[in-house]
Design a protein around this motif. Structure first.
Motif, PDB file in Angstrom:
ATOM      1  N   ARG A  29      40.138  53.805  40.496  1.00  0.00           N
ATOM      2  CA  ARG A  29      39.639  52.470  40.867  1.00  0.00           C
ATOM      3  C   ARG A  29      40.715  51.685  41.604  1.00  0.00           C
ATOM      4  N   ARG A  30      40.316  50.849  42.557  1.00  0.00           N
ATOM      5  CA  ARG A  30      41.272  49.998  43.253  1.00  0.00           C
ATOM      6  C   ARG A  30      41.657  48.778  42.415  1.00  0.00           C
ATOM      7  N   GLU A  31      40.661  48.204  41.748  1.00  0.00           N
ATOM      8  CA  GLU A  31      40.940  46.970  40.996  1.00  0.00           C
ATOM      9  C   GLU A  31      39.872  46.759  39.925  1.00  0.00           C
ATOM     10  N   LEU A  32      40.205  45.872  39.011  1.00  0.00           N
ATOM     11  CA  LEU A  32      39.263  45.535  37.940  1.00  0.00           C
ATOM     12  C   LEU A  32      39.468  44.063  37.580  1.00  0.00           C
ATOM     13  N   THR A  42      45.265  45.172  40.038  1.00  0.00           N
ATOM     14  CA  THR A  42      45.052  46.110  41.143  1.00  0.00           C
ATOM     15  C   THR A  42      45.840  47.398  40.890  1.00  0.00           C
ATOM     16  N   ASP A  43      45.452  48.453  41.617  1.00  0.00           N
ATOM     17  CA  ASP A  43      46.134  49.739  41.439  1.00  0.00           C
ATOM     18  C   ASP A  43      47.532  49.725  42.039  1.00  0.00           C
ATOM     19  N   LEU A  94      39.692  47.922  30.792  1.00  0.00           N
ATOM     20  CA  LEU A  94      40.434  49.085  31.300  1.00  0.00           C
ATOM     21  C   LEU A  94      40.204  50.298  30.404  1.00  0.00           C
ATOM     22  N   LEU A 146      44.188  52.199  36.316  1.00  0.00           N
ATOM     23  CA  LEU A 146      43.247  52.117  37.437  1.00  0.00           C
ATOM     24  C   LEU A 146      43.347  53.363  38.316  1.00  0.00           C
ATOM     25  N   ARG A 147      44.568  53.784  38.595  1.00  0.00           N
ATOM     26  CA  ARG A 147      44.739  54.969  39.445  1.00  0.00           C
ATOM     27  C   ARG A 147      44.146  56.202  38.773  1.00  0.00           C
ATOM     28  N   LEU A 167      37.051  52.262  31.087  1.00  0.00           N
ATOM     29  CA  LEU A 167      36.820  52.877  32.393  1.00  0.00           C
ATOM     30  C   LEU A 167      36.528  54.368  32.248  1.00  0.00           C
TER      31      LEU A 167
END
Ligand code: MOS
Length: 734
Positions: free
Chosen positions: A553-556, A456-457, A532, A548-549, A535
């Motif tokens: 994105r919030r999560e992967l 998660t971010d 990742l 992620l940030r 992305l």
């Protein structure tokens, strides 16, 4: 990879340590639901036969008692089968499925009540009359109750180990050892008892239970009750010890589930210690004859290992003693012969290091004897019989660092100060000093995994993986592996294990836990890093949260599968069905075992003959060590268990009445603090990357293998007594 160095991971604390110390960690029987009912069991007082009458009226009259379940009202039950026979149970018999009594202590009634006190009182008021039949609980049975394992269906999975011409080579050997051994039955005694909390929500069922095999419970209950497994969730985040006792569907689970369904309220059933001795698996009684032939140079040329092991009347417990004795040393000619002795007990099973502890005792006692016969130092004798090739399959061993274990152990112990003659070393107070050495080995297996990994971010990493935490430190291993790969702190790695709602939960046993979760978790981490990197917009390098940030994105999340070398894709179907599916230790191109060398000092007091074990040095070849702290702890636990096995533990059998007599911790004597001195543990720590990408082998069980023979060899060195029946007690060295 950012931030966290290898050295910071070198000795991370247990990630669940604080929760355990503070009592916030939930074990199976800790679960307290609103409106919960308590249950207690009444058990059979005969060793074999059938119930003729069962009077439950007094139990039903106890205030607060809501239900008495017996074979007369439990309703239809399908057989869940035996875990080692394609089923799910620790044995194929389910108590109360009929009036038959297969062994003393078998449950005959469940009493469910508003309070535990009422349930116990009610269970004590159940009155049964029986028709008794003749029975046997020792290895002395009529011939028709002794079965060659090779004449049973087990031979398809475990063929007899035959290599070369053992009988011919033994006959021609210039030095012959011919030794007989006996080992008593023993019981695992994990601190946490067997216990179930069963809770129905309409047609769906949640089972809270400390187990090593959540999926086997789920599918076993589904099979027995003839309902869809989709309706059942088994939750087991922690177990207070397992040691093989919790490796399958236990007998209390179905009883609690049925009571909860009848009463439409959650039911808790904790099996008291004295009942656990009769209603869970145990290490069976065995007797052995081992013949070892060698040249006068000390080169071993032949071994013949014959074993009789206790099983139940209803199941054949598969034996694998010869798989160990054939492989400890480079012996070209070997013949194993294993026989099952059918007795009137619950089905025995896998108590820590089930075959290897016993098999290593026989072989390593004979090797010590051989050292005296040929006049060689026992360390040198073992070094002279080392091998890089598996003696059984002739395949290469993916790794074997026995020589390093022996050399490093000898140095740490100060072995070169040893005077060889028995009785030649004394303390100033007259006590005899004995120094003994022995090897242990244990197969390296691995089980299939389906793994989901999510970052998660905010910096958390969630892993859903198949595994059970019974004290060995599986979450710490996952924190170390994932943390190091992704550059996050181990405590930010949140592992969901033991929960059938997330991913399939294969049995955790056979010391395959780390060798199954570590490579699978590493694979999942690599897949997440790949995802990742792909992305868009292209993230800068950094932690998963930073990437992620950067990508907004919030999560992967990623999902991967991993199976053992040589396993077919259909293994994932077995995994989902809760069936036992390990690979190894024989793989397509190599064979993998872990090894350990134990060096032991004993003191035998001159007058009392009391045997003490002040000092043990253990050097382990278990591949790469992921978590040195929990690994060393595993080894110390194994050594303590070995002290108990050599000098203390035996389940006492009464041939007149059946069952086990010393069914509590006051009379089943285990090694305690005062029995344990210094335990010095060292790891070779060389990764075995042929076995898996992370290089880990097996550890939890090899720790115990070889401890007891090292103690017995030390007792011989101290006293000149060659003792081949365990446990060794004062009266044996008078
Ligand atoms: Mo272990 S005796 O395989 O749980």
């Amino acid at each position: 990879m950012s931030g966290i160095s290898d050295s910071e991971f070198a000795d991370i604390p247990r990630v669940d340590a604080i929760g355990k110390v503070r009592g916030t960690v939930r074990f199976g029987a800790d679960d307290a639901r609103p409106e919960m009912i308590h249950a207690s069991l009444a058990t059979a007082s005969i060793a074999r036969g059938r119930i003729v009458t069962l009077d439950v009226s007094a139990a039903e009259a106890v205030p607060g008692v809501h239900l008495v379940l017996t074979h007369e009202n439990i309703g239809p039950l399908k057989t869940h089968g035996f875990i080692m026979g394609g089923g799910y149970g620790f044995q194929s018999v389910q108590p109360m499925e009929s009036a038959r009594i297969a062994y003393r202590g078998q449950p005959i009634a469940l009493v469910a009540a508003e309070s535990l006190e009422a349930a116990i009182e009610g269970a004590g008021l159940i009155r049964a009359t029986y028709e008794c039949e003749a029975f046997n609980v020792t290895l002395d049975v009529p011939d028709e109750d002794i079965v060659n394992q090779a004449d049973t269906p087990i031979k398809e999975v475990i063929p007899e180990v035959v290599v070369g011409d053992a009988d011919g080579a033994f006959a021609g050997a210039s030095v012959k050892i011919d030794a007989r051994f006996t080992f008593p039955p023993q019981h695992q005694n994990p601190m946490e008892l067997l216990a179930t909390v069963a809770e129905w929500h309409g047609e769906s069922l949640v089972i809270h239970e400390s187990t090593q095999a959540a999926e086997a419970i789920r599918h076993g209950v589904a099979t027995a009750l003839d309902i869809s497994a989709d309706r059942i969730r088994v939750v087991s985040p922690f177990a207070g010890g397992g040691f093989g006792q919790k490796n399958s569907l236990q007998m209390q689970t179905i009883l609690a589930v049925i009571a909860a369904r009848r009463l439409k309220r959650p039911v808790k059933l904790v099996v008291p210690r004295w009942q656990v001795f009769h209603d869970a698996s145990f290490r069976p009684a065995t007797r052995h004859r081992l013949r070892l032939g060698a040249e006068s140079s000390g080169r071993m040329v032949a071994a013949i290992h014959e074993v009789d092991a206790q099983t139940s009347k209803h199941d054949f417990f598969p034996l694998q003693y010869a798989a160990t004795t054939s492989r400890l040393h480079n012996i070209e000619n070997f013949r194993g012969h294993e026989r099952l002795v059918r007795t009137d007990v619950q089905t025995p099973g896998y108590m820590r290091t089930p075959f290897e502890h016993v098999a290593c005792f026989t072989m390593e006692s004979c090797v010590d004897e051989l050292a005296y016969r040929v006049g060689m130092d026992p360390v040198e004798l073992r070094l002279a019989n080392d091998t890089a090739t598996d003696p059984v399959t002739k395949l290469p061993l993916s790794s074997r660092h026995v020589a390093e274990c022996l050399r490093r152990g000898a140095e740490r112990f100060g072995w070169h100060h040893r005077l060889a003659a028995p009785g030649s070393m004394r303390l100033p107070d007259g006590a005899f000093v004995g120094w003994g050495v022995a090897l242990g080995t244990y197969p390296c297996m691995t089980v299939p995994q389906i793994v989901r990994l999510k970052a998660t971010d905010e910096g958390d990493v969630f892993i859903d993986i198949g595994g059970h935490e019974m004290g060995q430190g599986i979450r710490t291993v996952l924190g170390a592996i994932i943390g190091r790969k992704l550059g996050v702190a181990p405590e930010r790695v949140i592992a969901s294990i033991g929960d059938t709602l997330v991913v399939p939960q294969h049995l955790t046993a056979g010391a395959w836990g780390t060798a199954s979760v570590a490579p699978a978790a590493a694979h999942a981490a690599d897949a997440l890093l790949d995802a990742l990197a792909k992305l868009a917009p292209a993230p800068r390098r950094g932690t998963p949260a930073e990437m992620l940030r950067a990508a907004g994105r919030r999560e992967l999340a990623v999902e991967i599968q991993r199976k053992g070398p040589g396993q077919p894709d259909a293994i994932y179907d077995r995994l989902r069905a809760g069936l036992v599916s390990p690979a190894g230790p024989e793989y397509p191109h190599s064979v993998t075992f872990s090894y350990i060398a134990h060096f032991v000092e004993v003191h035998v007091e001159e007058r009392t003959r009391r045997i003490r074990v002040p000092r043990v040095v253990s050097v382990v070849d278990c591949g790469r060590v992921i978590s040195p702290r929990t690994a060393a702890s595993q080894v110390r636990g194994g050594v303590v268990w070995g002290i108990g096995a050599a000098l203390r533990e035996a389940s006492e059998v009464d041939p007149r009445y059946g069952g086990f007599l010393n069914a509590d911790l006051a009379e089943y004597v285990v090694a305690v603090n005062a029995d344990v001195g210094s335990i010095d543990v060292e790891f070779i720590d060389v990764p075995d990357v042929t076995f898996n990408s992370v290089g880990v082998k097996s550890l939890g069980e090899v720790a115990l293998a070889g401890v007891a023979p090292a103690i017995a060899n030390a007792v011989f060195h101290a006293t000149g007594r060659r003792l081949r029946d365990l446990p060794i007690r004062i009266e044996h060295v008078l």
